[in-house]
Scaffold this motif. Structure first.
Motif, PDB file in Angstrom:
ATOM      1  N   ASN A 198       0.798  -1.432  -0.039  1.00  0.00           N
ATOM      2  CA  ASN A 198       0.234  -0.145   0.077  1.00  0.00           C
ATOM      3  C   ASN A 198       0.821   1.656  -0.059  1.00  0.00           C
ATOM      4  O   ASN A 198       0.474   2.635   0.137  1.00  0.00           O
ATOM      5  CB  ASN A 198      -0.747   0.108   1.348  1.00  0.00           C
ATOM      6  CG  ASN A 198      -0.194   0.007   2.882  1.00  0.00           C
ATOM      7  OD1 ASN A 198       0.418  -0.125   2.327  1.00  0.00           O
ATOM      8  ND2 ASN A 198      -0.991   0.761   3.426  1.00  0.00           N
ATOM      9  N   MET A 223       2.921   2.404   1.783  1.00  0.00           N
ATOM     10  CA  MET A 223       3.163   2.862   3.248  1.00  0.00           C
ATOM     11  C   MET A 223       4.984   3.246   3.314  1.00  0.00           C
ATOM     12  O   MET A 223       4.809   4.082   3.911  1.00  0.00           O
ATOM     13  CB  MET A 223       2.469   1.974   4.165  1.00  0.00           C
ATOM     14  CG  MET A 223       0.750   2.188   4.423  1.00  0.00           C
ATOM     15  SD  MET A 223       0.854   3.810   5.208  1.00  0.00           S
ATOM     16  CE  MET A 223       0.897   4.476   6.965  1.00  0.00           C
ATOM     17  N   VAL A 233      -2.764   7.680  -2.276  1.00  0.00           N
ATOM     18  CA  VAL A 233      -4.312   8.609  -1.615  1.00  0.00           C
ATOM     19  C   VAL A 233      -5.146   7.044  -2.651  1.00  0.00           C
ATOM     20  O   VAL A 233      -5.915   6.111  -1.230  1.00  0.00           O
ATOM     21  CB  VAL A 233      -4.367   9.672  -2.026  1.00  0.00           C
ATOM     22  CG1 VAL A 233      -5.756   9.761  -1.798  1.00  0.00           C
ATOM     23  CG2 VAL A 233      -3.658  10.283  -1.181  1.00  0.00           C
ATOM     24  N   ARG A 282      -5.088   3.092  -1.262  1.00  0.00           N
ATOM     25  CA  ARG A 282      -4.846   2.680  -0.254  1.00  0.00           C
ATOM     26  C   ARG A 282      -6.334   3.005   0.016  1.00  0.00           C
ATOM     27  O   ARG A 282      -6.710   2.210   1.524  1.00  0.00           O
ATOM     28  CB  ARG A 282      -3.972   4.255   0.561  1.00  0.00           C
ATOM     29  CG  ARG A 282      -2.405   3.905   0.655  1.00  0.00           C
ATOM     30  CD  ARG A 282      -1.869   4.601   1.683  1.00  0.00           C
ATOM     31  NE  ARG A 282      -0.445   4.680   1.149  1.00  0.00           N
ATOM     32  CZ  ARG A 282      -0.161   6.057   0.901  1.00  0.00           C
ATOM     33  NH1 ARG A 282      -0.243   7.080   1.738  1.00  0.00           N
ATOM     34  NH2 ARG A 282       1.821   5.936   1.247  1.00  0.00           N
ATOM     35  N   ALA A 283      -7.144   3.412  -0.156  1.00  0.00           N
ATOM     36  CA  ALA A 283      -8.109   2.773  -0.750  1.00  0.00           C
ATOM     37  C   ALA A 283      -8.638   1.845  -1.319  1.00  0.00           C
ATOM     38  O   ALA A 283      -9.543   1.136  -0.424  1.00  0.00           O
ATOM     39  CB  ALA A 283      -9.356   3.815  -1.668  1.00  0.00           C
ATOM     40  N   MET A 302      -5.941  -1.311   5.692  1.00  0.00           N
ATOM     41  CA  MET A 302      -4.054  -1.840   6.546  1.00  0.00           C
ATOM     42  C   MET A 302      -4.348  -1.640   7.814  1.00  0.00           C
ATOM     43  O   MET A 302      -5.197  -0.636   8.477  1.00  0.00           O
ATOM     44  CB  MET A 302      -3.026  -1.081   6.225  1.00  0.00           C
ATOM     45  CG  MET A 302      -1.470  -1.309   6.740  1.00  0.00           C
ATOM     46  SD  MET A 302       0.018  -0.400   6.346  1.00  0.00           S
ATOM     47  CE  MET A 302       1.146  -2.228   7.141  1.00  0.00           C
ATOM     48  N   ILE A 317     -13.935  10.982   3.809  1.00  0.00           N
ATOM     49  CA  ILE A 317     -13.177  11.706   2.915  1.00  0.00           C
ATOM     50  C   ILE A 317     -12.973  11.463   1.280  1.00  0.00           C
ATOM     51  O   ILE A 317     -12.330  12.093   0.355  1.00  0.00           O
ATOM     52  CB  ILE A 317     -11.625  11.558   3.158  1.00  0.00           C
ATOM     53  CG1 ILE A 317     -11.259  10.456   3.331  1.00  0.00           C
ATOM     54  CG2 ILE A 317     -11.482  12.123   4.767  1.00  0.00           C
ATOM     55  CD1 ILE A 317      -9.794   9.810   3.646  1.00  0.00           C
ATOM     56  N   HIS A 318     -13.240   9.659   0.939  1.00  0.00           N
ATOM     57  CA  HIS A 318     -13.418   9.678  -0.183  1.00  0.00           C
ATOM     58  C   HIS A 318     -14.702   9.804  -1.022  1.00  0.00           C
ATOM     59  O   HIS A 318     -15.443   9.380  -1.749  1.00  0.00           O
ATOM     60  CB  HIS A 318     -13.224   7.680  -0.451  1.00  0.00           C
ATOM     61  CG  HIS A 318     -12.120   8.026  -0.264  1.00  0.00           C
ATOM     62  ND1 HIS A 318     -10.742   7.997  -0.627  1.00  0.00           N
ATOM     63  CD2 HIS A 318     -11.027   6.429   1.266  1.00  0.00           C
ATOM     64  CE1 HIS A 318      -9.693   8.047  -0.151  1.00  0.00           C
ATOM     65  NE2 HIS A 318      -9.912   6.687   1.098  1.00  0.00           N
ATOM     66  N   VAL A 341     -14.176   1.325   3.508  1.00  0.00           N
ATOM     67  CA  VAL A 341     -13.839   2.490   2.340  1.00  0.00           C
ATOM     68  C   VAL A 341     -14.098   1.095   1.400  1.00  0.00           C
ATOM     69  O   VAL A 341     -13.764   2.231  -0.119  1.00  0.00           O
ATOM     70  CB  VAL A 341     -12.516   2.513   2.158  1.00  0.00           C
ATOM     71  CG1 VAL A 341     -11.633   3.913   1.810  1.00  0.00           C
ATOM     72  CG2 VAL A 341     -12.026   3.869   3.933  1.00  0.00           C
TER      73      VAL A 341
END
Ligand SMILES: Nc1ncnc2c1ncn2[C@@H]1O[C@H](COP(=O)(O)OP(=O)(O)O)[C@@H](O)[C@H]1O
Ligand SMILES: [Mg+2]
Lengths: 270, 436
Positions: free
Chosen positions: A69, A71, A99, A102-103, A107, A129-130, A183
């Motif tokens: 992802n 990170m 970004v 990661r959606a 994790m 946020i999405h 998400v």
């Protein structure tokens, strides 16, 4: 044997049909500053089911997990090279936004890290946020569904406005999983998710992972071989930054090919 | 040899050497504790002494002796032509009115010198200003007799507070024997009495100590602080967030960081000089104004706020930010949705402490001219104003006994505000701090 992970045998033990493939990893190296922590890893991850990463502490399991992802991007001085394809698309490609990645790839961390906000807001944060929901009722539904999937709904449905940090460790970890699920990811990465939990909470978490494995691609790092044996279908054994062995969990635990794997699972090395 | 110390009964930790070493370690521990305790005792003594001396000299300024007088608003004195013209009324001879009032109270005194001495028992400008205000506002009062409380002169006040020694010979005393007699008579009849000194909090600076108050200075300080807050807080927090979260790590940011830390140690008078050169001389802003004072104080507090805010941001567990990032929050979202709110109590504490520091600052304000003698409460940030610490500085310079108690009282007021600000900081920190 000197070139361990480039040894074709290690990776080719796991043959996955292309349509079953979620991640396709070739020659991934990660270094922190001058120090290389992963020395070229080749490995394929299946679309569904649980893949476990095991190995002695410091062998690079977490580092490798963070490759999926991106990170590692957030760690100053960390550099990743090699090829990582998610559904055939290079996630380190120039036009991939971490970004959005990661959606798709959620994790769960070693130490439960709910936000110091209400249980509801913890789960609702990602959808907010999405922009995943159009209305408040829709958001309520997502929150409920995610908490149900994370097997936490019944315990918290009457106190959604209480602080997420006030829950027990096991509940916090399931809350964090619900937060990730909200998400709508395709993959859930878990880095030693049970290491801070007591045995009962651990058992519940493992049950949950088992329920989630048909819907999500789950990659779990664990230092407990028993846990790997219980929850995973495939297991990769890492040693000193090399992927030593990767096979069906059964095979790794009953009939390992590499002597280092054997030493590790029989407790001769830690 | 081995018979002397049978090995099977004595552990190495029970040998004579071990005991000797242990005693030495214990002694050191006691020594260190004693040192720590005595340091604290010394600090407490110094603080107590300071407080006792300030409160001891200052508390008497919070009450003030007033004289009740029957004022005859004589039309022949105030408005001989009977026009009631406000401009004429303002210029009328109110001094004569007060004098007549006192002469009427002591009709036996006819001697000119004695009458002058009698008049000196009240605050001349205090009494005349009071009556002038009333008549100017309500001209219909003319011709009536009013019973008013007017401040006594500072000498009478000091006498009654016990600061003027009656035993000292007359020529070395501010009040004559005769004046003391009048005062004693007025006290005995209840015409002179102590009152809470509201004027100290509502009046501005004055040439007469009995009329002087801190309101103007407080207003000036408040405005300057407001300007400093409005300027320093957004810039300080913005800089801290940027440096802590977004700035690339390179030589330039290293230099910026070192300079911010150094700036925190720069003497405040240098900031005053900077303000003088930049704000007054270059930008041509008004002298003595809270605007400039606030800007200078903002520059001075910036490093404090930045350092405190960065420490607060650093104290937030990185796992929270990781959690947000792993959900697909952007870096900015992770920082502003999670890190800054969690750091807010710490940032707030640092800000309040920075503001408290700024409130007590005198030197930079002297440099930009906030030492003017200002008798008006400023109504805007560009008007000349004083500030509380500067007011203290000015009063401390005056010789009369009455100024000494006011200086201490102003210090008490400043300390009360400072302590309340610090208490607020502590309260907010413990109240808002959240665990994660
Ligand atoms: N942020 C980091 N900075 C520098 N070195 C790191 C960092 N994280 C991990 N490492 C190093 O990389 C190696 C692998 O670490 P890690 O992936 O955490 O191992 P594991 O999870 O298997 O215990 C270790 O040698 C560790 O010291
Ligand atoms: Mg790890």
């Amino acid at each position: 044997m000197v070139t361990l992970s480039s040894d074709p045998q290690a990776a080719s033990d796991m043959q996955l049909a292309p349509e079953d493939l979620k991640f396709h990893v070739r020659n991934v190296r990660v270094s922190y500053g001058e120090k290389e922590a992963l020395h070229g890893v080749d490995l394929d991850i299946a679309k569904t089911g649980v893949t476990a990463f095991i190995g002695p502490s410091g062998c690079g399991k977490s580092t490798f997990l963070r490759v999926f992802n991106r990170m590692n991007d957030t760690i100053p001085g960390a550099r990743v090279s090699g090829e990582v394809l998610l559904d055939g698309e290079d996630i380190y490609g120039p036009d991939v936004d971490p970004v959005l990645l990661r959606a798709r790839v959620g994790m769960v961390f070693q130490k439960p890290n709910p936000f110091p906000k209400s249980i509801y807001d913890n789960v609702a944060y990602g959808p907010r946020i999405h922009g995943l929901t159009k209305s408040a009722t829709e958001l309520d539904e997502v929150v409920e569904k995610s908490l149900r999937r994370a097997a936490l709904w019944d315990e918290v449905k009457d106190r959604l406005n209480e602080q997420g940090t006030g829950l027990s460790g096991g509940q916090q970890q399931r809350l964090v999983i619900a937060r990730a699920i909200a998400v709508q990811p395709e993959v859930i990465l878990m880095d030693e998710p049970a290491s801070a939990l007591d045995p009962i909470a651990t058992a519940r978490l493992e049950e949950l992972i088992d329920e989630l494995k048909d819907r999500y691609c789950i990659i779990i790092v664990t230092h407990s071989m028993a846990q790997a044996a219980r929850v995973s279908q495939r297991t990769a054994f890492f040693h000193l930054g090399h992927l030593v062995e990767y096979d069906a969990t059964n095979t790794v635990f009953t009939n390992p090919t590499d002597s280092r794997t054997q030493d590790y699972i029989t407790g001769r090395t830690g | 040899m081995s018979d002397a110390t049978p090995p099977e009964t004595t552990s190495i930790h029970q040998s004579a050497d071990a005991h000797k070493l242990l005693r030495k370690r214990r002694r050191r521990e006691r020594g260190f504790r004693m040192m720590g305790m005595s340091a604290i005792v010394m600090a407490m003594c110094a603080l107590t002494w300071l407080l006792i001396s300030i409160v001891g000299t200052g508390y008497t300024a919070f009450y003030q002796h007033q004289m009740t007088i029957d004022v005859v608003l004589d039309e022949t004195v105030l408005d001989p032509n009977g026009t009631r013209d406000p401009d004429e009324l303002r210029k009328a001879n109110f001094r004569r009115i007060i004098q007549n009032t006192l002469y009427a109270r002591f009709p036996d005194i006819t001697d000119r010198r004695a009458r002058q001495d009698l008049f000196k028992t009240v605050s001349a400008s205090g009494a005349t200003d009071l009556v002038r205000q009333m008549v100017y506002k309500t001209p219909s009062l003319i011709g009536q007799t009013l019973t008013l409380e007017v401040p006594t002169s500072d000498d009478v006040d000091q006498l009654l507070k016990g600061y003027i020694d009656r035993e000292v010979s007359e020529d070395r005393r501010k009040l004559s024997d005769q004046q003391i007699k009048w005062v004693d008579e007025l006290v005995a009849s209840g015409e002179v009495h102590a009152r809470f000194n509201w004027a100290f909090f509502t009046a501005t600076d004055s040439r007469d100590p009995e009329l002087a108050g801190i309101a103007g200075a407080v207003a000036g300080s408040f405005m300057a602080l407001l300007v400093a807050f409005v300027v320093a807080v957004p810039i300080g927090i913005g800089a801290a967030v940027y440096l802590e979260e977004f700035a690339p790590e390179n030589l330039f940011t290293d230099i910026v960081e070192i300079n911010i830390n150094n700036l925190a140690a720069v003497p405040s008078i240098i900031f005053g000089l900077l303000g003088l050169a930049v704000f007054l001389n270059f930008f041509g802003m008004p002298r003595s104004a809270p605007l400039v004072g606030g800007l200078v104080l903002a520059l001075m507090t910036l490093p404090t706020i930045i350092i405190a805010a960065r420490a607060a941001l650093r104290a937030v567990s990185p796992s929270i930010v990781d959690g947000a990032l792993s959900l697909g929050a952007s870096k900015t979202q992770a920082v502003f949705h999670h890190k800054v709110p969690l750091a807010a109590p710490g940032i707030l504490t640092g800000t309040i402490i920075g503001m408290a520091q700024a409130l007590g600052e005198t030197a930079p304000l002297l440099m930009i001219g906030m030492v003017a003698f200002v008798t008006e409460i400023p109504t805007s940030i560009t008007e000349p104003a004083s500030a509380l610490p500067v007011q203290i500085f000015l009063w401390a310079d005056s010789a009369e006994r009455a100024w000494a108690e006011r200086t201490s009282a102003a210090i008490i007021a400043l300390l009360v505000v400072l302590l309340s600000m610090n208490a607020l900081a502590i309260f907010l920190r413990s109240k808002l701090e959240r665990r994660w």
